[in-house]
Design an enzyme around this catalytic site. Structure first.
Site: not given
Ligand code: NAD
Ligand code: TYD
Length: 339
Positions: A125-127, A149, A153
């Site tokens: 993810t971009d997060e 989270y 990731k």
């Protein structure tokens, strides 16, 4: 030769859209969907293909090496979506995120190491880049996750890379921006605000409402993943963005306008802890390879709002089920939109 896929987390939002996309795109392919059916997994997302002879559902946990070893033997490509995905939940219960997102990914990679698979698409993810105050993150930008989270990731993302470097597992990593579209769980911004507005309930906007996300229509993401299965280079990371940077306030006003509801439904609530201000991706790398999103944001958002308006049966079941119990316990005051 028709490809055989093992999709993890295929009863969730992106996974279910991906399975339907791939079965439609490649009628000869075979898909096994391994999903634990957590609160986020929903077999209603797969109505229409459940009887397709090329599709098989297996209820199971990616943390279970026995199931994973058995299923991975017969496939060419693993597309690994399964994860705990909601930032707010990771703040109140980080343990399940570490278990599924990190340990579950380890179990899959370890099985992949001893298999004949040709591609392992790891959905990151971009997060993982954390909040990007200015400019945009490319694939070489530092990973600075700020909540359990995104930290889980980031751990899974680098673990996947390590299995390429160490064991030559044919890993390709995607880091996409925020997806939207049909069948997204109602805990996420666009479905929550759309369904609350339909029910004349409040839209709980965190902080000042000016946090920004880059929005990607889910079918564009499915096409990008398919594109990378065919054109991606093993060991590489690919950002998948769409240059649709919008504030949460903008999304709220658009949803209300589209549904003919008053702005007074917006309610500013206490901010999320460690709330990332902005995500922004540089996705030149996949663009140079030949992919770009096809969907116009405003049109796709309107279609998405229409889908939730026309599919109340789908989301009212979810809002009445485990989702409601969870928020009644955790967020009664903050989440006034949920009765
Ligand atoms: P989702 O929460 O809608 O679905 C997750 C699915 O995984 C559910 O069906 C759930 O039952 C399943 N699952 C959870 N734990 C499992 C386990 N231990 N074993 C087997 N199955 C399990 O998630 P989503 O929004 O579809 O996201 C899919 C993937 O894409 C995730 O890896 C997420 O981090 C990533 N991602 C999502 C977005 C987004 O905007 N939604 C953006 C970038 C990346
Ligand atoms: P979300 O859909 O949870 O995705 P993520 O946090 O993974 O980007 O949230 C998107 C944005 O919307 C984020 O800035 C938090 C904000 N938000 C609200 O303001 N209110 C809400 O009720 C939710 C769920 C999110």
């Amino acid at each position: 030769m028709a490809m055989k896929f093992l999709v993890t987390g295929g009863a969730g939002f992106i996974g279910s859209n991906f399975i339907k996309y791939i079965l439609n795109e490649y009628p000869g392919c075979k898909v096994i969907n391994l999903d634990k059916l957590t609160y986020a997994g929903n077999l209603d997302n797969l109505i229409g293909i459940s009887k397709n002879k090329n599709y098989k559902f297996v209820k199971g946990d990616i943390c279970d090496p026995v199931i994973v070893n058995r299923l991975i033997k017969d496939v060419d490509v693993v597309v690994h979506f399964a994860a705990e995905t909601h930032v707010d939940r990771s703040i109140s219960d980080a343990g399940t995120f570490i278990k599924t997102d990190v340990f579950g990914t380890f179990i899959l990679l370890n099985s992949a190491k001893n298999s004949n698979i040709k591609k392992f698409i790891h959905i990151s993810t971009d997060e993982v880049y954390g909040s990007i105050e200015d400019g945009s993150a490319d694939e070489d930008s530092p990973l600075k996750p700020t909540n359990p989270y995104s930290a889980s990731k980031a751990g899974a993302d680098r673990l996947a890379y390590s299995y390429f470097q160490t064991f030559r597992v044919p890993v390709i990593i995607t880091r996409s921006s925020n997806n939207f579209g049909p069948h997204q769980h109602v805990e996420k911004l666009i479905p929550l605000f759309t369904t609350n507005a339909i029910e004349n309930k409040k839209l709980p906007l965190y902080g000042d409402g000016l946090n920004k996300r880059d929005w990607l229509y889910v079918i564009d993401n499915c096409e990008a993943i398919d594109f990378l299965i065919n054109k991606g280079v093993e060991g590489q990371v690919y950002n998948i963005g769409a240059n649709n940077e919008k504030t949460n306030m903008h999304i709220s006003h658009t949803v209300l306008k589209e549904l003919g509801k008053p702005d007074s439904l917006i309610e500013f609530v206490k901010d999320r802890a460690s709330h990332d201000r902005r995500y922004a991706l540089n996705w030149e790398k996949i663009r140079k390879l030949g992919w770009r999103p096809k969907h116009d944001f405003d049109t796709a958002l309107k279609q998405t709002i229409k889908w939730y308006s026309e599919n109340r049966w789908w989301w009212s079941k979810v809002k009445k089920g485990k989702f409601k119990d969870y928020y009644q316990k955790q967020y009664v005051k903050r989440w006034q939109g949920i009765s």
